[in-house]
Design a protein around this motif. Sequence first.
Motif, short mmCIF file in Angstrom:
data_model
loop_
_atom_site.label_atom_id
_atom_site.label_comp_id
_atom_site.label_asym_id
_atom_site.label_seq_id
_atom_site.Cartn_x
_atom_site.Cartn_y
_atom_site.Cartn_z
N VAL A 124 0.88 -1.18 0.00
CA VAL A 124 0.00 0.00 0.00
C VAL A 124 0.91 1.21 0.00
O VAL A 124 1.85 1.28 0.79
CB VAL A 124 -0.90 0.01 1.26
CG1 VAL A 124 -1.53 1.37 1.47
CG2 VAL A 124 -1.98 -1.06 1.15
N CYS A 125 0.62 2.17 -0.91
CA CYS A 125 1.48 3.36 -0.90
C CYS A 125 0.67 4.62 -0.69
O CYS A 125 -0.51 4.69 -1.03
CB CYS A 125 2.33 3.44 -2.17
SG CYS A 125 1.41 3.71 -3.65
N TYR A 126 1.33 5.59 -0.09
CA TYR A 126 0.76 6.92 0.12
C TYR A 126 1.69 7.91 -0.57
O TYR A 126 2.85 8.07 -0.18
CB TYR A 126 0.69 7.27 1.60
CG TYR A 126 -0.38 6.53 2.37
CD1 TYR A 126 -1.61 7.13 2.63
CD2 TYR A 126 -0.16 5.24 2.84
CE1 TYR A 126 -2.59 6.47 3.35
CE2 TYR A 126 -1.15 4.57 3.56
CZ TYR A 126 -2.35 5.20 3.81
OH TYR A 126 -3.32 4.54 4.52
N ILE A 127 1.17 8.56 -1.59
CA ILE A 127 1.97 9.55 -2.33
C ILE A 127 0.99 10.35 -3.19
O ILE A 127 -0.10 9.86 -3.50
CB ILE A 127 3.02 8.86 -3.23
CG1 ILE A 127 3.94 9.90 -3.88
CG2 ILE A 127 2.37 8.00 -4.30
CD1 ILE A 127 5.17 9.30 -4.53
N SER A 128 1.35 11.56 -3.54
CA SER A 128 0.54 12.31 -4.49
C SER A 128 1.45 12.64 -5.68
O SER A 128 2.35 13.47 -5.55
CB SER A 128 0.02 13.59 -3.83
OG SER A 128 -0.74 14.32 -4.76
N ALA A 129 1.23 11.95 -6.78
CA ALA A 129 2.11 12.11 -7.95
C ALA A 129 1.31 11.87 -9.22
O ALA A 129 0.34 11.10 -9.21
CB ALA A 129 3.27 11.12 -7.86
N LYS A 185 -7.31 0.30 5.73
CA LYS A 185 -7.09 1.65 6.30
C LYS A 185 -6.88 2.66 5.19
O LYS A 185 -7.42 3.76 5.20
CB LYS A 185 -5.90 1.64 7.26
CG LYS A 185 -6.25 1.03 8.61
CD LYS A 185 -5.04 0.98 9.53
CE LYS A 185 -5.46 0.50 10.91
NZ LYS A 185 -4.33 0.22 11.80
N LYS A 186 -6.06 2.27 4.19
CA LYS A 186 -5.86 3.17 3.05
C LYS A 186 -7.17 3.37 2.30
O LYS A 186 -7.49 4.48 1.84
CB LYS A 186 -4.78 2.61 2.11
CG LYS A 186 -4.68 3.33 0.75
CD LYS A 186 -3.86 4.60 0.83
CE LYS A 186 -3.93 5.50 -0.40
NZ LYS A 186 -3.02 5.21 -1.47
N PHE A 187 -7.95 2.29 2.19
CA PHE A 187 -9.23 2.35 1.45
C PHE A 187 -10.18 3.35 2.11
O PHE A 187 -10.84 4.14 1.43
CB PHE A 187 -9.82 0.94 1.43
CG PHE A 187 -11.00 0.77 0.52
CD1 PHE A 187 -10.91 1.00 -0.85
CD2 PHE A 187 -12.22 0.32 1.03
CE1 PHE A 187 -12.00 0.81 -1.69
CE2 PHE A 187 -13.31 0.11 0.19
CZ PHE A 187 -13.20 0.36 -1.16
N GLY A 253 -2.65 21.84 -0.60
CA GLY A 253 -3.00 21.75 -2.03
C GLY A 253 -3.23 20.33 -2.52
O GLY A 253 -3.58 20.11 -3.68
N MET A 254 -3.07 19.35 -1.63
CA MET A 254 -3.17 17.95 -2.07
C MET A 254 -4.61 17.61 -2.47
O MET A 254 -5.56 18.01 -1.80
CB MET A 254 -2.72 17.02 -0.94
CG MET A 254 -2.77 15.57 -1.33
SD MET A 254 -1.91 14.59 -0.06
CE MET A 254 -2.68 13.01 -0.31
N THR A 255 -4.75 16.87 -3.57
CA THR A 255 -6.09 16.43 -4.00
C THR A 255 -6.10 14.90 -4.01
O THR A 255 -5.82 14.28 -3.01
CB THR A 255 -6.46 17.05 -5.35
OG1 THR A 255 -5.52 16.62 -6.34
CG2 THR A 255 -6.50 18.57 -5.30
C1 LIG Z 1 -4.90 10.20 -1.65
C2 LIG Z 1 -3.66 9.66 -2.31
C3 LIG Z 1 -2.96 10.79 -3.03
C4 LIG Z 1 -2.71 9.18 -1.22
O1 LIG Z 1 -1.78 8.30 -1.61
C5 LIG Z 1 -4.02 8.55 -3.27
O2 LIG Z 1 -3.76 7.40 -3.02
C6 LIG Z 1 -4.74 8.84 -4.53
O3 LIG Z 1 -5.21 9.95 -4.73
O4 LIG Z 1 -4.84 7.89 -5.35
#
Ligand SMILES: CC(C)(CO)C(=O)C(=O)O
Length: 306
Positions: A124-129, A185-187, A253-255
């Motif tokens: 599971v990853c957490y990133i905004s890219a 949790k990420k879900f 600014g994160m979406t």
């Molecule tokens: C919310 C975020 C940026 C966190 O990793 C994400 O997983 C997504 O937007 O797909």
Amino acid sequence: MRIGIIGAGGVGGYFGAQLAAHGQDVTFVARGRHLEAMRTTGLRIESESAPAHLFPVDVTDSVEELGDVDVAAIGVKLWDTDEIGRRLGPHLRPDATVLSLQNGVNKDDILRAYLPAQTLIGAVCYISAKIAAPGIIKHDGTLARMVLGEFDGRCTERTMRLFEAFIRAGVDAELSTSMSEVVWKKFVFLVGLSSVTSATRQPVGVLRRRERTRQLLHDAMDEVVRVARARGIRLPSDFAGRQMEFVDTLPPGMTSSMLNDLLHGQRLELPWLGQSVVAMARELGVPTPVNDLLAAVLDPYVEGAS
Ligand SMILES: CC(C)(CO)C(=O)C(=O)O
Ligand SMILES: NC(=O)C1=CN([C@@H]2O[C@H](COP(=O)(O)OP(=O)(O)OC[C@H]3O[C@@H](n4cnc5c(N)ncnc54)[C@H](OP(=O)(O)O)[C@@H]3O)[C@@H](O)[C@H]2O)C=CC1
């Protein structure tokens, strides 16, 4: 380690480039203009915390060429998962490791249908890219987190090797013994954030500041917690409240990747995210009025702009 990254977009491009820049032997699978740009000018990561430029890049358009990798990481959108599983499965070495960097709670079940059973580990990853232009990945903020683990909770040599590779690559990596909880949790967070940022077209800074949208985000997440608990996933009943504390730490600014897709007229992952919550909730008899409404509001955009 010989690592194949299938889908060199926001997630695959970022994590693959960091691994390659820190000594791993990485081959990317890409297509279209992004593939051409990677071949001609390389893969550039625009990031305040971890900028990188790979040139030349080992890139192919053929999933089938990854037959001899030690690790295959999947970074395509959820609608492409079946195709990747079907193409990759017959070519993989039986001792290879596969991890899905995707979102959602059924990504691994989709892949299991195509891959040798022992190959898959949880991730599971957490990133905004996102892909800002062909050959260029834009990393927003500094969040770059990867949680890894075997689904049965064992700590194995292969998860340890991958964990160490991510740590060496500057990623905030963690090994977990409870991957199904990590995935849920990420879900919870992602369903809330993707649906509410997309329905309002607003970043997290606006949503958390205004009382009504803050409550909306909390309630959307809380309904997913109720669905998870009804399915036997061990999440605390106040988990949505705790997630709001995490939301308060995010860059204003994160979406979400879904809002990025919506704004670019692309398909949405909604059927695997908010709409799948609604479907699971119906089966379980759990009321989810907030997610029902958000899923309906976003439904006209699911197939992208025609
Ligand atoms: C919310 C975020 C940026 C966190 O990793 C994400 O997983 C997504 O937007 O797909
Ligand atoms: N972006 C983010 O910040 C985050 C995303 N995620 C999740 O990660 C997954 C990937 O998202 P994201 O990185 O945003 O997606 P992107 O759209 O940025 O990247 C996916 C890439 O894979 C390519 N691709 C798809 N199929 C193939 C194929 N058969 N051969 C070669 N290339 C292929 C796509 O090409 P094409 O454009 O031509 O389709 C695209 O370039 C999703 O499940 C998302 O929810 C998770 C955490 C954060």
